[in-house]
Design an enzyme around this catalytic site. Sequence first.
Site, PDB file in Angstrom:
ATOM      1  N   ARG A  86      62.820 -58.732 -34.017  1.00 22.48           N
ATOM      2  CA  ARG A  86      62.242 -59.903 -35.136  1.00 22.48           C
ATOM      3  C   ARG A  86      62.386 -59.841 -36.358  1.00 22.48           C
ATOM      4  NH1 ARG A  86      57.909 -58.118 -30.896  1.00 22.48           N
ATOM      5  NH2 ARG A  86      57.621 -59.496 -29.854  1.00 22.48           N
ATOM      6  N   TYR A 115      51.503 -46.888 -15.853  1.00 24.99           N
ATOM      7  CA  TYR A 115      52.458 -45.178 -15.606  1.00 24.99           C
ATOM      8  C   TYR A 115      54.425 -45.830 -16.316  1.00 24.99           C
ATOM      9  CZ  TYR A 115      49.242 -44.162 -11.784  1.00 24.99           C
ATOM     10  OH  TYR A 115      48.262 -44.213 -11.157  1.00 24.99           O
ATOM     11  N   HIS A 147      65.223 -66.541 -33.844  1.00 20.53           N
ATOM     12  CA  HIS A 147      64.839 -65.632 -33.053  1.00 20.53           C
ATOM     13  C   HIS A 147      65.846 -65.653 -31.618  1.00 20.53           C
ATOM     14  CE1 HIS A 147      60.700 -64.012 -30.722  1.00 20.53           C
ATOM     15  NE2 HIS A 147      61.091 -64.270 -29.641  1.00 20.53           N
ATOM     16  N   LYS A 200      54.739 -56.477 -33.655  1.00 22.32           N
ATOM     17  CA  LYS A 200      53.936 -57.993 -32.947  1.00 22.32           C
ATOM     18  C   LYS A 200      52.860 -57.329 -31.301  1.00 22.32           C
ATOM     19  CE  LYS A 200      54.001 -62.296 -30.168  1.00 22.32           C
ATOM     20  NZ  LYS A 200      55.399 -63.068 -30.143  1.00 22.32           N
ATOM     21  N   HIS A 215      58.674 -55.672 -25.547  1.00 19.13           N
ATOM     22  CA  HIS A 215      58.392 -56.568 -24.463  1.00 19.13           C
ATOM     23  C   HIS A 215      56.475 -55.404 -24.143  1.00 19.13           C
ATOM     24  CE1 HIS A 215      60.764 -59.949 -24.063  1.00 19.13           C
ATOM     25  NE2 HIS A 215      60.415 -59.868 -25.718  1.00 19.13           N
ATOM     26  N   ARG A 233      67.537 -62.392 -29.373  1.00 17.44           N
ATOM     27  CA  ARG A 233      67.104 -61.867 -28.692  1.00 17.44           C
ATOM     28  C   ARG A 233      66.868 -62.193 -26.989  1.00 17.44           C
ATOM     29  NH1 ARG A 233      62.385 -58.883 -29.879  1.00 17.44           N
ATOM     30  NH2 ARG A 233      61.575 -59.526 -28.606  1.00 17.44           N
TER      31      ARG A 233
END
Length: 227
Positions: free
Chosen positions: A69, A196, A160, A99, A186, A163
């Site tokens: 970013r 997990y 952006h 973020k 993310h 991405r």
Amino acid sequence: MFRFAVAGGRATRDPSQDLRGALRTAGPQKHRAAVKAPELGKLLRAIESYQGERSTLLALKLVAHTFLRTSEIRFGQWSELEQLDGPVPQWRIPAERMKSRIEHLVPLTSQAIAILKELKVQAANSRFMFPAPTKEGVISQNTLIYALYRMGYHSRATVHGFRSTASTILNEQGFNRDWIERQLAHVERNDVRAAYNTAEWLSDRRIMLCWWSDYLDAATGESATVG
């Protein structure tokens, strides 16, 4: 809830009816403009030909190669780089600059390293990769998007958007979705899966990013070929 209360005798009326028409519903989500695969080469060549500050050009290229970013790029510090001349070079971005508030490890390709080494010469003795005489000590948050505007990409591409473009192409090429999402930093929304699924997939992401950097070179028209 109020209607249930009225039906059960716990309330005499539904006061939420007084707000009907007073509150606007949220509009459709706005997606940041991103170029499609056939248009990517033209954008990359426009960046290579940019006549503004060299550091701005290099910042845009670094975004393209890493999917980071704008804020993560702007505040980059040299101390965050590890083994730049070693076998597994990477960029360790601290949690407070992410973020997601989770530390992010970015495998660095030879192309990304070449960009960083040129930036190091320009940055001289600054601890920042993109020093500038601003209040924050780094380039402003609008520097990169305004550069795209000057290239003629207003409303056609955003920082952006790199991405989104990378994610689309890599998914279409069959790369593992988990690798792509982790590279994009993310956060896993499924709590059970997140508990997990803590692997960084660093070696796999390094392979993917090497493919991606070669893809960008080929799209730009440079000598590297896409494997």
